[in-house]
Scaffold this active site. Structure first.
Site, mmCIF file in Angstrom:
data_model
loop_
_atom_site.group_PDB
_atom_site.id
_atom_site.type_symbol
_atom_site.label_atom_id
_atom_site.label_comp_id
_atom_site.label_asym_id
_atom_site.label_seq_id
_atom_site.Cartn_x
_atom_site.Cartn_y
_atom_site.Cartn_z
ATOM 1 N N LYS A 115 0.454 -1.084 0.130
ATOM 2 C CA LYS A 115 -0.527 -0.183 0.041
ATOM 3 C C LYS A 115 0.391 1.447 -0.247
ATOM 4 C CE LYS A 115 -4.048 -2.122 2.022
ATOM 5 N NZ LYS A 115 -4.604 -2.207 3.497
ATOM 6 N N GLU A 199 -3.827 7.106 8.744
ATOM 7 C CA GLU A 199 -4.958 7.881 7.895
ATOM 8 C C GLU A 199 -5.544 8.469 8.552
ATOM 9 O OE1 GLU A 199 -6.408 4.836 4.849
ATOM 10 O OE2 GLU A 199 -4.303 5.430 3.035
ATOM 11 N N HIS A 234 -15.504 -7.903 6.797
ATOM 12 C CA HIS A 234 -14.510 -7.536 4.951
ATOM 13 C C HIS A 234 -14.560 -8.885 3.712
ATOM 14 C CE1 HIS A 234 -12.146 -4.652 6.870
ATOM 15 N NE2 HIS A 234 -12.581 -4.716 7.999
ATOM 16 N N ARG A 291 -5.487 -8.578 -10.196
ATOM 17 C CA ARG A 291 -6.446 -9.463 -10.793
ATOM 18 C C ARG A 291 -7.841 -9.213 -11.047
ATOM 19 N NH1 ARG A 291 -7.004 -9.038 -4.747
ATOM 20 N NH2 ARG A 291 -9.595 -8.376 -4.879
HETATM 21 C C1 MV4 Z 1 -9.714 2.668 5.372
HETATM 22 C C2 MV4 Z 1 -11.343 2.725 6.528
HETATM 23 C C3 MV4 Z 1 -11.653 3.938 6.699
HETATM 24 N N1 MV4 Z 1 -10.724 5.426 6.736
HETATM 25 N N2 MV4 Z 1 -9.539 3.626 4.797
HETATM 26 C C4 MV4 Z 1 -11.308 -1.539 4.581
HETATM 27 C C5 MV4 Z 1 -10.604 -3.145 3.554
HETATM 28 C C6 MV4 Z 1 -9.150 -2.226 2.986
HETATM 29 N N3 MV4 Z 1 -9.129 -2.080 1.396
HETATM 30 C C7 MV4 Z 1 -8.984 -0.412 3.270
HETATM 31 N N4 MV4 Z 1 -10.615 -0.762 4.344
HETATM 32 C C8 MV4 Z 1 -10.916 0.865 5.002
HETATM 33 N N5 MV4 Z 1 -10.432 1.799 4.801
HETATM 34 C C9 MV4 Z 1 -10.215 5.301 5.436
HETATM 35 N N6 MV4 Z 1 -9.006 5.937 5.782
HETATM 36 C C10 MV4 Z 1 -12.036 2.117 6.141
HETATM 37 C C11 MV4 Z 1 -12.326 1.146 5.500
HETATM 38 C C12 MV4 Z 1 -13.390 -0.142 5.524
HETATM 39 C C13 MV4 Z 1 -13.261 -0.839 4.620
HETATM 40 C C14 MV4 Z 1 -13.352 -0.746 3.491
HETATM 41 C C15 MV4 Z 1 -13.876 -0.971 2.141
HETATM 42 C C16 MV4 Z 1 -15.098 -1.741 2.018
HETATM 43 C C17 MV4 Z 1 -15.260 -2.298 3.455
HETATM 44 C C18 MV4 Z 1 -15.011 -1.599 4.913
HETATM 45 C C19 MV4 Z 1 -15.355 -2.240 5.913
HETATM 46 C C20 MV4 Z 1 -14.731 -1.664 7.379
HETATM 47 C C21 MV4 Z 1 -13.157 -0.839 6.360
#
Ligand code: MV4
Length: 502
Positions: A115, A199, A234, A291
């Site tokens: 990341k 973040e 997730h 992917r």
């Molecule tokens: C975040 C967020 C809130 N704020 N970043 C979760 C998986 C990863 N790919 C990134 N994720 C998140 N990043 C910031 N700065 C909340 C999530 C997140 C989330 C993101 C996408 C789909 C489902 C989620 C469920 C919980 C938290």
């Protein structure tokens, strides 16, 4: 390209082979002991056992898979999703053996697998990103200053983490140091890389991802977005295209941002760029998946493009046969992931024999699956049974068709999430499009799926639906009541028919 080996199992192995067959390309399946009688093995022109049931001894054995490919004169390997699909070392090894890897370059896989590297690479392109640290945290004092500046709550993320693994929300300065240390040691033991960063925490985001395709000549297009906010811990539950929250202008902006992310790493093949979208519809680049994704069918249905065929054509060195202007959204598609899990018992995976398995059919319905009636669902792999996808001229028709399909899908022998899916699709917040990544946690209680009397609950469901869509009775304040969790009223606008489960 005359022969493709599919280094995967289940529905995605079959999905890839179907496109290959349409293109006149021979297919090779690899399989573990548990998958000896699996449909992907029978469908392929040739099939080779590559080891014992655990993935580590079979589907993750890149060396064995390449050995099989060479022995059988395979031209290309398609990795599907999961397993070796985002393993840069495997992609490299495939190419070193003069076999085409149907996917991006090892370099792109590697960059986007980190990341921090991804954010660094994308920075030059003016892509919006959530405010946060530049690079890994090395100094707690500096991290504290930064967190103060961006404001709590902040989120600690592991650079090598994926799917929410290694994330921690920190609400105040006095927790920060301890949480950073924990996150670092956890990341080191889980991923072999202890780098973490912070973040600004976006509390109620939507999760929207953009499908892109890039060829070997620098052309990259976006195939619009998928709305993937409905997920549980997730694990995605329902995905749809397009997202009902975007305007055409936002759609273009987020699509063009995704193309730039692709350009930043000279992306080749099918890829997905993930964004968080906040309540004001600001979007922020999160990460890129290098992917073909599980939920790719909804994009295929609204664009009319076979993404696997495109992957193969790109890998053969062909130019994209369309430009951005040729691409159009048409209609609406929704996918429900059907898992062999028990929604009444914390979604614990359920295994056993598929005693009855009858698929839904009819207009606008597509089922991507890898099991058949009478088969045992193995314990070794992902518990997803199938992807049930519905297409309609608009979102309402897609929802109606998906519910109709759920109602005629007969699965007995293993507990499954069909009823849970119906709960989601009929929920007023889903129907209205007013949902974010908190949808399941906020709205679902297992009691909603429990009932002794299906018919009664069907009626309760209809009544509840009317109340919540504001068509019927209002409460004392004269406002249609928002969701309440009481047993009477809402509790069961969804009742799965008893035939769903045994
Ligand atoms: C975040 C967020 C809130 N704020 N970043 C979760 C998986 C990863 N790919 C990134 N994720 C998140 N990043 C910031 N700065 C909340 C999530 C997140 C989330 C993101 C996408 C789909 C489902 C989620 C469920 C919980 C938290």
């Amino acid at each position: 390209m005359k022969k493709i080996l599919v280094a995967n199992r289940g529905e995605i192995a079959l999905r890839v082979m179907k496109s290959a067959r349409e293109m006149g390309i021979k297919t090779v399946a690899v399989f573990s002991d548990a998958d000896r009688n699996a449909p992907h093995v029978r469908y392929a022109d040739e099939a080779v056992n590559i080891g014992a049931s655990p993935s580590k001894e079979s589907y993750l054995r890149g060396d064995k898979i390449i050995e099989v490919a060479k022995r059988l004169g395979v031209d290309a390997i398609h990795p599907g999703y999961g397993f070796l699909s985002e393993n840069a070392a495997f992609a490299k090894l495939v190419e070193q053996n003069k076999i085409t890897f149907i996917g991006p370059t090892p370099e792109a896989i590697e960059i986007m697998g980190s990341k921090l590297a991804a954010k660094e690479t994308v920075k030059k392109f003016n892509i919006p990103m959530v405010p946060g640290s530049e690079g890994a945290i090395t100094d707690v004092k500096e991290a504290k200053k930064l967190a103060e500046k961006i404001g709590y709550p902040v989120l600690i993320k592991a650079s090598a983490g994926g799917g929410g693994k290694g994330m921690r929300v920190v609400n105040s300065a006095d927790e920060l140091e301890e949480q950073i240390q924990r996150a670092q040691s956890e990341a080191l033991s889980a991923f072999g890389d202890g780098s973490v960063f912070i973040e600004k925490y976006v509390a109620s985001p939507k999760h929207i991802e953009v499908q892109i395709l890039g060829d070997n000549y620098g052309n990259i297009v976006y195939l619009f977005e998928r709305e993937c906010s409905v997920q549980r811990r997730h694990q995605k539950v329902v995905e749809e295209a397009p997202s009902s929250c975007l305007t055409p202008e936002k759609r273009k902006a987020i699509g063009e941002a995704a193309v730039q992310v692709g350009q930043s790493c000279a992306y080749i093949g099918a890829g997905t760029v993930e964004f968080l979208v906040d309540e004001q519809l600001n979007f922020y680049f999160l990460e890129m998946n290098t992917r073909l994704q599980v939920e790719h069918p909804v994009t295929e249905m609204v664009t009319g493009i076979d993404l696997v065929k495109e992957q193969i054509k790109i890998a053969r060195g062909e130019k994209l046969s369309f430009t951005q202007r040729d691409l159009q959204l048409r209609g609406h598609a929704i996918e429900l992931r059907v898992y062999a899990e028990d929604p009444l018992n914390n979604f614990l995976p359920d295994i056993g024999k598929l005693i009855q398995y009858i698929k839904p059919e009819g207009p606008g319905v597509r089922v991507d699956d890898g099991y058949e009636e009478g088969m045992d669902i193995p314990i070794y792999y992902d518990p997803m049974l199938s992807k049930l996808v519905a297409y309609g001229k608009d979102r309402t028709e897609a929802i109606d068709r998906l519910i109709r399909a759920i109602d005629s899908y007969k699965i007995t022998g293993v507990k499954n999430t069909l009823g849970f899916g119906k709960f989601v699709l009929r929920h007023p917040d889903f129907v209205s499009g007013k949902f974010d990544t908190n949808f399941v946690g906020k709205n679902f209680k297992p009691e909603y799926l429990k009932s002794e009397n299906a018919d009664e609950m069907e009626i309760a469901a209809l009544v509840a639906e009317r109340i919540f869509s504001g068509k019927a009775s209002k409460n004392k304040n004269g406002t249609a009541s928002k969701h309440n969790n009481s047993k009477e009223g809402v509790s069961n606008w969804v009742k799965q028919r008893s035939s769903y489960r045994d």
